[in-house]
Motif scaffolding. Sequence first.
Motif, short mmCIF file in Angstrom:
data_model
loop_
_atom_site.label_atom_id
_atom_site.label_comp_id
_atom_site.label_asym_id
_atom_site.label_seq_id
_atom_site.Cartn_x
_atom_site.Cartn_y
_atom_site.Cartn_z
N SER A 12 0.84 -1.20 0.00
CA SER A 12 0.00 0.00 0.00
C SER A 12 0.88 1.24 0.00
CB SER A 12 -0.94 0.02 1.21
OG SER A 12 -0.23 0.15 2.42
N ILE A 13 0.26 2.37 -0.33
CA ILE A 13 1.01 3.63 -0.40
C ILE A 13 0.11 4.79 0.00
CG2 ILE A 13 0.47 3.85 -2.86
CD1 ILE A 13 3.12 5.31 -3.22
N ALA A 14 0.65 5.68 0.80
CA ALA A 14 0.05 6.99 1.07
C ALA A 14 0.92 8.01 0.36
CB ALA A 14 -0.02 7.28 2.55
N ALA A 15 0.32 8.80 -0.50
CA ALA A 15 1.08 9.75 -1.31
C ALA A 15 0.40 11.10 -1.30
CB ALA A 15 1.22 9.24 -2.75
N ALA A 16 1.21 12.16 -1.17
CA ALA A 16 0.73 13.54 -1.29
C ALA A 16 1.72 14.29 -2.16
CB ALA A 16 0.61 14.20 0.08
N LEU A 17 1.21 15.16 -3.03
CA LEU A 17 2.08 15.79 -4.02
C LEU A 17 1.63 17.21 -4.30
CD1 LEU A 17 4.47 15.13 -5.98
CD2 LEU A 17 2.73 14.58 -7.69
N ARG A 64 4.18 22.43 -9.03
CA ARG A 64 4.05 23.81 -9.51
C ARG A 64 4.90 23.98 -10.75
NH1 ARG A 64 4.60 27.15 -3.74
NH2 ARG A 64 3.25 25.75 -2.52
N ASP A 65 4.26 24.39 -11.83
CA ASP A 65 4.94 24.58 -13.12
C ASP A 65 5.71 23.33 -13.55
OD1 ASP A 65 4.07 27.27 -13.28
OD2 ASP A 65 5.72 27.89 -11.96
N GLY A 66 5.09 22.17 -13.29
CA GLY A 66 5.68 20.92 -13.72
C GLY A 66 6.80 20.39 -12.85
N VAL A 67 7.06 21.06 -11.71
CA VAL A 67 8.15 20.65 -10.82
C VAL A 67 7.58 20.29 -9.45
CG1 VAL A 67 10.25 21.44 -9.64
CG2 VAL A 67 9.83 22.07 -12.02
N VAL A 68 8.14 19.26 -8.84
CA VAL A 68 7.67 18.82 -7.52
C VAL A 68 8.14 19.81 -6.46
CG1 VAL A 68 7.76 17.00 -5.78
CG2 VAL A 68 7.71 16.39 -8.22
N HIS A 69 7.17 20.47 -5.83
CA HIS A 69 7.47 21.44 -4.77
C HIS A 69 7.48 20.77 -3.40
CE1 HIS A 69 7.56 25.30 -2.72
NE2 HIS A 69 6.55 24.88 -1.98
N ASP A 70 6.57 19.84 -3.17
CA ASP A 70 6.51 19.11 -1.90
C ASP A 70 5.92 17.73 -2.18
OD1 ASP A 70 6.70 18.47 0.75
OD2 ASP A 70 5.14 19.85 1.45
N VAL A 71 6.32 16.75 -1.39
CA VAL A 71 5.83 15.39 -1.59
C VAL A 71 5.93 14.62 -0.28
CG1 VAL A 71 8.11 14.53 -2.32
CG2 VAL A 71 6.05 13.29 -3.00
N VAL A 89 4.06 3.60 -6.75
CA VAL A 89 4.62 4.95 -6.69
C VAL A 89 4.35 5.69 -7.99
CG1 VAL A 89 6.76 6.29 -6.57
CG2 VAL A 89 6.39 4.39 -4.97
N VAL A 90 4.68 5.07 -9.10
CA VAL A 90 4.50 5.73 -10.40
C VAL A 90 3.03 6.02 -10.65
CG1 VAL A 90 4.78 5.49 -12.89
CG2 VAL A 90 6.58 4.69 -11.35
N ALA A 91 2.17 5.04 -10.40
CA ALA A 91 0.74 5.20 -10.69
C ALA A 91 0.10 6.30 -9.85
CB ALA A 91 0.01 3.88 -10.49
N GLU A 92 0.38 6.30 -8.55
CA GLU A 92 -0.31 7.26 -7.67
C GLU A 92 0.24 8.67 -7.82
OE1 GLU A 92 -3.18 6.41 -6.18
OE2 GLU A 92 -2.70 4.67 -7.43
N LEU A 93 1.53 8.81 -8.01
CA LEU A 93 2.08 10.16 -8.23
C LEU A 93 1.64 10.70 -9.59
CD1 LEU A 93 5.69 9.90 -6.76
CD2 LEU A 93 3.64 10.87 -5.70
N THR A 94 1.54 9.84 -10.58
CA THR A 94 1.04 10.28 -11.88
C THR A 94 -0.41 10.74 -11.77
OG1 THR A 94 2.53 8.80 -13.08
CG2 THR A 94 0.55 9.56 -14.25
N ARG A 95 -1.20 9.99 -11.03
CA ARG A 95 -2.61 10.37 -10.87
C ARG A 95 -2.73 11.71 -10.13
NH1 ARG A 95 -6.94 5.97 -8.99
NH2 ARG A 95 -6.09 5.11 -10.92
N LEU A 96 -1.94 11.91 -9.09
CA LEU A 96 -1.97 13.18 -8.36
C LEU A 96 -1.53 14.34 -9.26
CD1 LEU A 96 -0.57 11.98 -4.91
CD2 LEU A 96 -2.83 12.99 -5.29
N THR A 97 -0.54 14.09 -10.10
CA THR A 97 -0.07 15.13 -11.02
C THR A 97 -1.16 15.51 -12.01
OG1 THR A 97 2.20 14.31 -10.85
CG2 THR A 97 1.68 15.71 -12.73
N GLU A 98 -1.86 14.51 -12.53
CA GLU A 98 -2.94 14.77 -13.47
C GLU A 98 -4.10 15.51 -12.82
OE1 GLU A 98 -3.73 10.84 -14.80
OE2 GLU A 98 -2.12 10.82 -16.30
#
Length: 330
Positions: free
Chosen positions: A243-248, A251-258, A317-326
């Motif tokens: 399982s994974i808990a992810a927050a992202l 800003r302007d395509g760059v990860v500011h906080d995660v 990791v890839v799936a959930e961070l991608t979803r948050l980005t979208e």
Amino acid sequence: MREFDYRRAHDVPGALALLDADPEARFLGGGTNLVDLMKTGVERPARLVDVRDLPLDRVESTPDGGVRIGATVTNSDLAAHPEIRRRYPALTQAVLAGASGQLRNMATVGGNLLQRTRCGYFADVTKPCNKRVPGSGCPAIEGEHHNHAVLGATEHCVATHPSDMGVALAAFDAVVSYETPDGPGALPFADFYLPVGDTPHRETALPPGALITGVTLPPAPVAARSRYRKVRERASYAFAIGSIAAALDVRDGVVHDVRLAFGAVASRPWRARTAERVLIGATADAETFAAAADAELAAARPLPHNAYKVTLMRNLVVAELTRLTEEAAR
């Protein structure tokens, strides 16, 4: 089941006194784990001190913008609380992913943090287990271990921690408050669970006789954009295989906080700090997310039958961070 004394506490000092009077006593919250272990003989307390009537059943905002959760708040009430749903949605999702509705109605926040592993060797008193009987061995290493740890394990224990809630609390830097006869104390979540080492029977850093009174979540704007994803072997009530808990915050395509934390891969909820360091300031895309996951999972030491967890967690990791980005781009 061993015969036991039962007492109901109505205030924190009274609860501590009842426990202090009997070295074989245990605090009882909802009983959704402890009572099961008593039935199988894993736990054999001489006294149960019921703490459900203690005035620790509220969820309150803190002056700095965080949230304090009382130890006797039920999982159901926590998941339904509007401030938790608004400020920490991954925590709501994690709680709802754990157990059945009936169990969530009984289980408490404090009890959830102290639940024991679901390793089959631990639960079977006819088998050796270093967590249950120190020095007796860890048969899971050579035996059934398909859902055991790939991070932080040792030759003394490869069991995993079962909490879904704990994974989200780890991601958001929770602080656990407690009371002892000598006064109050607090432990950052990162220090709450002890590394396995050669003492897997010592699971938390709580002082002897301590009573958990609450959990505080500090203010974290990034937490409002968070998700919890649980993978299990069947869609109905089951413990995670990953399982994974992810927050992202992008800003302007760059990860500011995660914030990232993994579940079902270690003896405790696993904060993925190495992956977070890779991500901060990097481009928010699938290639970066995969690189961050690989950096975190480089420390994995899987056994023959649980190596799939490394690939599983990388994909999560890839799936959930991608979803948050979208979602952030909408």
